[in-house]
Design an enzyme around this catalytic site. Structure first.
Site, short mmCIF file in Angstrom:
data_model
loop_
_atom_site.label_atom_id
_atom_site.label_comp_id
_atom_site.label_asym_id
_atom_site.label_seq_id
_atom_site.Cartn_x
_atom_site.Cartn_y
_atom_site.Cartn_z
N HIS A 182 -39.28 -13.71 15.52
CA HIS A 182 -37.84 -13.46 15.33
C HIS A 182 -37.52 -11.96 15.41
O HIS A 182 -36.42 -11.59 15.82
CB HIS A 182 -37.40 -13.98 13.96
CG HIS A 182 -37.18 -15.45 13.89
ND1 HIS A 182 -35.99 -16.06 14.22
CD2 HIS A 182 -38.01 -16.46 13.50
CE1 HIS A 182 -36.07 -17.36 14.03
NE2 HIS A 182 -37.31 -17.63 13.60
N GLU A 199 -42.45 -26.47 14.10
CA GLU A 199 -41.10 -26.38 13.50
C GLU A 199 -40.06 -26.90 14.48
O GLU A 199 -39.81 -26.27 15.52
CB GLU A 199 -40.79 -24.92 13.13
CG GLU A 199 -41.74 -24.34 12.11
CD GLU A 199 -41.46 -22.86 11.80
OE1 GLU A 199 -40.62 -22.24 12.51
OE2 GLU A 199 -42.06 -22.33 10.85
N HIS A 244 -37.31 -24.24 15.70
CA HIS A 244 -37.71 -22.90 16.13
C HIS A 244 -37.89 -22.85 17.65
O HIS A 244 -38.75 -23.54 18.21
CB HIS A 244 -39.03 -22.55 15.42
CG HIS A 244 -39.59 -21.21 15.74
ND1 HIS A 244 -39.75 -20.22 14.79
CD2 HIS A 244 -40.08 -20.68 16.90
CE1 HIS A 244 -40.31 -19.16 15.34
NE2 HIS A 244 -40.52 -19.41 16.63
N ASP A 262 -33.60 -20.07 15.10
CA ASP A 262 -33.75 -21.32 14.35
C ASP A 262 -32.41 -22.02 14.40
O ASP A 262 -31.38 -21.43 14.01
CB ASP A 262 -34.13 -21.05 12.89
CG ASP A 262 -35.52 -20.46 12.74
OD1 ASP A 262 -36.33 -20.57 13.68
OD2 ASP A 262 -35.80 -19.88 11.68
#
Length: 269
Positions: free
Chosen positions: A151, A240, A243, A158
């Site tokens: 990130h 995830e 993500h 996200d």
């Protein structure tokens, strides 16, 4: 020594003393905050229709408090990533859906905050919701917390999908009863997104995008998000469902630390 030279020396000594005292009294100048590179933009300047629910500016996250570096509830991304999200949003709007972002660019100081929290084994205040089945001593070994995050490079986001019209959701109040993030949707903390099988930031293997235990509507919703984004150059993190990283990354080897704030962007003061 003449009387005049003695007076001059005394005056010089007095001036020097005054300058020293003034310098000591002057406050140290604060270091200027780092700024974003010019190719970073606010997502809402590229697509104002994408819903933003930036969790880390609030206490509703696995730490339980606002995270360092989040000054405003704002999604910042590299321009190519933001433009790709705009294209995805255009496609989803035709089906009465909208993207909703939870987190975008994340400063290194926020990642450092996560690391400090993970090492504080006594702080378990959000365990019931975000990591009910994970011992906190395992957060690093199991990959839930790391000292660097994609990130911080600016092309990772996200996000989820919301059915339109979006329903309002009630705010989180610190200290309220918590429910596991993998509980049935009507029991989890309310979120106006499609049912993805777990809540956002759920530290559990059920969050793996293609976990075989996630079936039916929940799996279809994950695949809708995955297929929509992968067609446009995003790559999912398999652990995830929320993500995604836009490839190729504009800054694949740089971890930035400017605050999440409009003031960090060029053209804003």
């Amino acid at each position: 020594m003449t009387r005049l030279s003695t007076a001059v020396r005394g005056l010089a000594t007095t001036i020097a003393a005054l300058l020293t005292a003034t310098a000591a009294a002057a406050p140290a100048r604060a270091e200027p905050e780092p700024k974003a590179p010019r190719d970073f933009v606010a997502l809402n300047s590229v697509d104002p229709t994408i819903i933003q629910e930036i969790r880390y500016v609030t206490p509703h996250n696995f730490v339980g408090e606002p995270i360092d570096g989040y000054r405003q509830p704002l999604c910042i991304l590299t321009r190519p990533a933001a433009k790709a999200l705009h294209t995805a949003q255009t496609k989803l709007l035709r089906r009465d859906y909208s993207l909703k972002v939870y987190d975008c660019y994340r400063p290194q100081r926020a990642v450092d905050h996560f690391v400090r929290w993970a090492k504080d084994l006594d702080d378990q205040r959000m365990k019931t919701e975000f990591y009910p089945n994970v011992d906190k001593t395992r957060l690093f070994a199991d990959g839930y917390i790391a000292e660097k995050s994609g990130h911080s490079r600016g092309s990772t986001v996200d996000l989820t999908i919301v059915k339109l019209p979006a329903r309002p959701t009630r705010p989180y109040h610190p200290g309220q009863p918590l429910t596991p993030c993998f509980a049935p949707q009507d029991q989890r903390f309310p979120d106006n997104s499609l049912d993805m099988g777990t809540g956002y930031d759920c530290f559990d293997t059920l969050s793996h995008t293609l976990d075989p235990r996630i079936q039916g509507e929940q799996r279809a919703n994950r695949l809708l998000l995955k297929n929509t984004l992968e067609e446009l150059g995003f790559v999912n993190l398999a652990e995830e469902w929320w993500h995604y990283t836009f490839k190729p990354e504009a800054h694949p080897d740089t971890y930035f630390d400017f605050p999440v704030s409009r003031r960090s962007l060029h053209g804003h003061r």
